[in-house]
Design a protein around this motif. Sequence first.
Motif, PDB file in Angstrom:
ATOM      1  N   GLY A 340      57.974  42.958  35.348  1.00 33.75           N
ATOM      2  CA  GLY A 340      59.146  43.204  36.190  1.00 33.75           C
ATOM      3  C   GLY A 340      59.241  42.339  37.421  1.00 33.75           C
ATOM      4  N   VAL A 341      58.271  41.419  37.610  1.00 36.65           N
ATOM      5  CA  VAL A 341      58.285  40.549  38.794  1.00 36.65           C
ATOM      6  C   VAL A 341      57.918  39.128  38.369  1.00 36.65           C
ATOM      7  CG1 VAL A 341      57.732  42.386  40.419  1.00 36.65           C
ATOM      8  CG2 VAL A 341      55.874  41.110  39.338  1.00 36.65           C
ATOM      9  N   LEU A 342      58.285  38.171  39.219  1.00 34.13           N
ATOM     10  CA  LEU A 342      58.008  36.768  38.912  1.00 34.13           C
ATOM     11  C   LEU A 342      56.521  36.462  38.986  1.00 34.13           C
ATOM     12  CD1 LEU A 342      59.195  33.964  38.275  1.00 34.13           C
ATOM     13  CD2 LEU A 342      59.434  33.609  40.756  1.00 34.13           C
ATOM     14  N   PHE A 343      55.841  37.024  39.988  1.00 33.56           N
ATOM     15  CA  PHE A 343      54.409  36.799  40.158  1.00 33.56           C
ATOM     16  C   PHE A 343      53.796  38.051  40.758  1.00 33.56           C
ATOM     17  CE2 PHE A 343      50.595  34.820  42.147  1.00 33.56           C
ATOM     18  CZ  PHE A 343      50.087  34.187  41.009  1.00 33.56           C
ATOM     19  N   GLY A 344      52.573  38.386  40.346  1.00 32.45           N
ATOM     20  CA  GLY A 344      51.971  39.664  40.706  1.00 32.45           C
ATOM     21  C   GLY A 344      51.619  39.823  42.173  1.00 32.45           C
ATOM     22  N   VAL A 345      51.437  38.714  42.907  1.00 31.31           N
ATOM     23  CA  VAL A 345      51.138  38.784  44.335  1.00 31.31           C
ATOM     24  C   VAL A 345      52.406  38.388  45.084  1.00 31.31           C
ATOM     25  CG1 VAL A 345      49.633  37.987  46.193  1.00 31.31           C
ATOM     26  CG2 VAL A 345      48.732  38.212  43.874  1.00 31.31           C
ATOM     27  N   ALA A 346      53.020  39.356  45.732  1.00 33.24           N
ATOM     28  CA  ALA A 346      54.369  39.183  46.289  1.00 33.24           C
ATOM     29  C   ALA A 346      54.460  38.079  47.333  1.00 33.24           C
ATOM     30  CB  ALA A 346      54.847  40.505  46.890  1.00 33.24           C
ATOM     31  N   ASP A 347      53.359  37.787  48.032  1.00 32.75           N
ATOM     32  CA  ASP A 347      53.408  36.793  49.102  1.00 32.75           C
ATOM     33  C   ASP A 347      53.818  35.403  48.604  1.00 32.75           C
ATOM     34  OD1 ASP A 347      51.770  38.149  51.618  1.00 32.75           O
ATOM     35  OD2 ASP A 347      51.152  38.883  49.656  1.00 32.75           O
ATOM     36  N   CYS A 479      24.413  41.500  44.513  1.00 30.45           N
ATOM     37  CA  CYS A 479      25.581  40.805  45.053  1.00 30.45           C
ATOM     38  C   CYS A 479      26.857  41.410  44.494  1.00 30.45           C
ATOM     39  CB  CYS A 479      25.508  39.316  44.727  1.00 30.45           C
ATOM     40  SG  CYS A 479      24.166  38.461  45.580  1.00 30.45           S
ATOM     41  N   ALA A 480      27.974  41.118  45.136  1.00 27.58           N
ATOM     42  CA  ALA A 480      29.249  41.719  44.746  1.00 27.58           C
ATOM     43  C   ALA A 480      30.311  40.646  44.528  1.00 27.58           C
ATOM     44  CB  ALA A 480      29.719  42.703  45.806  1.00 27.58           C
ATOM     45  N   TYR A 481      31.084  40.830  43.478  1.00 27.63           N
ATOM     46  CA  TYR A 481      32.266  40.008  43.208  1.00 27.63           C
ATOM     47  C   TYR A 481      33.470  40.696  43.840  1.00 27.63           C
ATOM     48  CZ  TYR A 481      36.195  38.154  40.449  1.00 27.63           C
ATOM     49  OH  TYR A 481      37.395  37.609  40.053  1.00 27.63           O
ATOM     50  N   ASP A 482      34.273  39.940  44.594  1.00 27.43           N
ATOM     51  CA  ASP A 482      35.384  40.540  45.342  1.00 27.43           C
ATOM     52  C   ASP A 482      36.729  40.440  44.636  1.00 27.43           C
ATOM     53  OD1 ASP A 482      35.981  37.859  45.579  1.00 27.43           O
ATOM     54  OD2 ASP A 482      35.735  37.775  47.763  1.00 27.43           O
ATOM     55  N   GLY A 483      36.725  39.987  43.381  1.00 26.10           N
ATOM     56  CA  GLY A 483      37.977  39.890  42.640  1.00 26.10           C
ATOM     57  C   GLY A 483      38.720  38.586  42.821  1.00 26.10           C
ATOM     58  N   TYR A 484      38.062  37.581  43.402  1.00 29.72           N
ATOM     59  CA  TYR A 484      38.743  36.303  43.671  1.00 29.72           C
ATOM     60  C   TYR A 484      39.300  35.687  42.383  1.00 29.72           C
ATOM     61  CZ  TYR A 484      39.579  31.423  44.896  1.00 29.72           C
ATOM     62  OH  TYR A 484      40.162  30.191  45.073  1.00 29.72           O
ATOM     63  N   ALA A 499      48.022  29.657  44.859  1.00 27.32           N
ATOM     64  CA  ALA A 499      47.848  31.100  45.028  1.00 27.32           C
ATOM     65  C   ALA A 499      46.366  31.456  44.897  1.00 27.32           C
ATOM     66  CB  ALA A 499      48.666  31.847  43.972  1.00 27.32           C
ATOM     67  N   GLU A 500      45.821  32.103  45.909  1.00 27.84           N
ATOM     68  CA  GLU A 500      44.426  32.554  45.912  1.00 27.84           C
ATOM     69  C   GLU A 500      44.402  33.986  46.435  1.00 27.84           C
ATOM     70  OE1 GLU A 500      41.397  29.219  46.992  1.00 27.84           O
ATOM     71  OE2 GLU A 500      43.097  29.022  48.377  1.00 27.84           O
ATOM     72  N   PHE A 501      43.722  34.869  45.723  1.00 25.30           N
ATOM     73  CA  PHE A 501      43.770  36.278  46.084  1.00 25.30           C
ATOM     74  C   PHE A 501      42.581  37.021  45.484  1.00 25.30           C
ATOM     75  CE2 PHE A 501      46.550  34.902  42.703  1.00 25.30           C
ATOM     76  CZ  PHE A 501      46.099  35.606  41.609  1.00 25.30           C
ATOM     77  N   CYS A 502      42.289  38.192  46.059  1.00 26.41           N
ATOM     78  CA  CYS A 502      41.187  39.039  45.611  1.00 26.41           C
ATOM     79  C   CYS A 502      41.749  40.351  45.058  1.00 26.41           C
ATOM     80  CB  CYS A 502      40.227  39.316  46.767  1.00 26.41           C
ATOM     81  SG  CYS A 502      39.376  37.856  47.389  1.00 26.41           S
ATOM     82  N   TYR A 503      40.847  41.280  44.796  1.00 33.08           N
ATOM     83  CA  TYR A 503      41.280  42.587  44.309  1.00 33.08           C
ATOM     84  C   TYR A 503      42.370  43.164  45.215  1.00 33.08           C
ATOM     85  CZ  TYR A 503      37.224  42.935  41.144  1.00 33.08           C
ATOM     86  OH  TYR A 503      36.301  42.746  40.140  1.00 33.08           O
ATOM     87  N   GLY A 504      43.345  43.794  44.575  1.00 33.77           N
ATOM     88  CA  GLY A 504      44.429  44.412  45.322  1.00 33.77           C
ATOM     89  C   GLY A 504      45.478  43.452  45.829  1.00 33.77           C
ATOM     90  N   GLY A 505      45.394  42.172  45.400  1.00 35.34           N
ATOM     91  CA  GLY A 505      46.369  41.184  45.844  1.00 35.34           C
ATOM     92  C   GLY A 505      46.138  40.684  47.254  1.00 35.34           C
TER      93      GLY A 505
END
Length: 555
Positions: A340-347, A479-484, A499-505
Motif C-alpha cells: 500500500g506504499v511506495l517504500f516501507g520507510v516513509a522518510d 553481540c546484537a544485530y540492530d536490524g540494519y 536508504a539506510e535503516f534499522c529495526y522499526g524503520g
Amino acid sequence: MNAKKLSEEVSVSPQIMPADIAAIAAQGFKTIVCNRPDGEGTDQPLFAEIEAAARAAGLSVRYIPVSTGKVTDEDAAAFGDALSQMPKPVLAYCRTGTRSTTLWALSEGARRPAAEIAERAKAAGYDVSGVLSRISNKGLIDTDHPVASHDIVIVGGGAAGAAVAASLLRRRPNLDIAVIEPAETHYYQPGWTMVGGGVFQKEETAKAMGAVLPRRVTWIKAAVAGFEPEANCVVIEGCRTIRYKHLVVCPGIKLNWDGVEGLSQTLGKNGVTSNYRYDLAPYTWELVRSLRSGRAIFTQPPMPIKCAGAPQKAMYLAADHWLRKKCLKDIDIGFYNAGGVLFGVADYVPALMEYVKRYDVTLNFNHTLLAVDGPAKKAWFKKAGADGAAETIETSFDMIHVCPPQQAPDFVRSSPLADTAGWVDVDPATLRHKRYPNIFGLGDASNTPNAKTAAAARKQAPVCAENILFDMGLGSALCAYDGYGSCPLTVERGKIVLAEFCYGGKLAPSFPKYIIDGMQPSRAAWILKERILPPIYWKAMLKGREWMARPKVMA
C-alpha cells in the motif's frame, strides 16, 4: 552438458541449458526428463524453456520435479513409469544429477541387486549409499552413521554463508568449518539492477564458488534436503547426513516463478523480463533500449522479498533512459505494487515521489500480479479494496518487468527450524534459533524483521560469528544485530537515494550529510554503488574484513 551413463537406457546430468539440446539430440538421446523444480537457482532456466527447445529438436520430454532430498516412493514410481513409457535412451537431469540418480536407484531397487546399483552409480560419480541405507532402514534417515562431521556447518554459500565463514576464520583460523553449497557460481546479486540498467555487464557479477569461499573451509558440493536437529545432523541429497556441533542456516530465498500463472512460459521473450535472474537482466536492458513507445509495467509482489526497492529501481533506470532518449512522453509507465506504499520507510518517500512525478509514473497500490500472457501482451492483477473486496484487473503491456513472489526454500519451510510462515525462527538480536541453541540463522531465509539485502547480511555475519564463538567458549561477549539494512535506490543514471535503516524503520545513515545525504538523490551515493560497494563485497565482506560492520556487544 556432462551426461553420465547409469544403464544402457538411462543417463543423468547436472542442469542443462536450452543451448545444450542440439548436442543432446546429436548424442542419440530420445527423451529428456527434468527432475528439478523451477525456481531453485537464480541462473536456472525454467522447464518451459527446456521443453520448447527439446520439442523443437524432436525429443520427448517429461517433467517430474522433486524437491532436493524429498524423493518419495511415489516419485520413484513416477520416474520408473516414465522410463517404461518414453523413447530410449533417456537423459534425466536436476541440479547436480543426484536426484535423478536417486530416483533411478529407487526405481531399480526391485530389479537389480543393491551392490550393482551402488557400483553403477559410483562409476557415474554418485554416492547412493544413503539411498540404499534408506531402503534397508524402511524409509528412515540414518543419523547414526553420518558421512562427515564438523564443528561448524554452514548451509549456503551465498553472501551470508561466505561472509559468516570468513568472519569466523578471521577470528579463529583453525576452526573446523564446512559449507554445504551445490552451486558452482557465486553471484553478486545487487549488481543485477545495474545490469538491467545497462551499467554493468552480467559477467562482472559472477565468480567461481571455489574462488569465493575461504580456502580453509570444507566445501560440500551438495544440496540440503532437511534437518534433524535432535541428532545434530543436516540431511543432504542422496539421503546422506552431515553431523555438526554448531549449525548456521543461510540458504537464501526461493523465487516462486510458478506463483504467477503463465510467467514461466514467457520469461525472457514476448517483452517479459526480470532482473531477479542472472540471465534475464541483460534482456531487461535490451527491452529498455528497444522500446520507443507503448506501455511498460513494473510489478512488486507481497512482502517479504529480496531487496524491496529492486522493482522500482528497474523502473527508474528505464524511465531515465527513455527521458534521455526523448521518448518518455510516448511511453506509459505503470508501477503495480501489492503493498500500500511506495517504500516501507516513509522518510525516503518524498524524494522518490519527485521521480515518480518526473517520469509520469502511474502508481497502482494493492495490485498483486496473478497471470501473464506473453504472446497476447496482457497481464492480470488482483486489486484489493479498502473494504476487503477484490477484483481482477486486466492490462496490456509492451514490456513488463516482473518481481516474482518469494518464500523460504522448501527444505526450510518443511523443517523443524521454521516458524509458522516457513522462515528460520531466530532471535532478531542474537540470531540464535529460538528452540535449538546450537543453531543460528541469518540472511534472506531467517525471520528477522529487516530488509532482505546484502547489506543486512554484511552486518549480520560478524554478529553471528561472535555469538557462535561465545557459545563455544572462545568469545568474550554476546553481540546484537540492530536490524540494519540498506537499499541504494537508483533513481536515475548517476544519482541514488541511499536508504539506510534499522529495526522499526529507524534511520541509520553511515555517512555525515555533507558526504551523503540519504534523504536526497546524490552523485556520491551513485559512486558508492557503482565503484565502491562491489569491491567491498568481493574483497572485504567475503574475506572477513568488517569495514563499518564491527558487531556491537549486547547491553
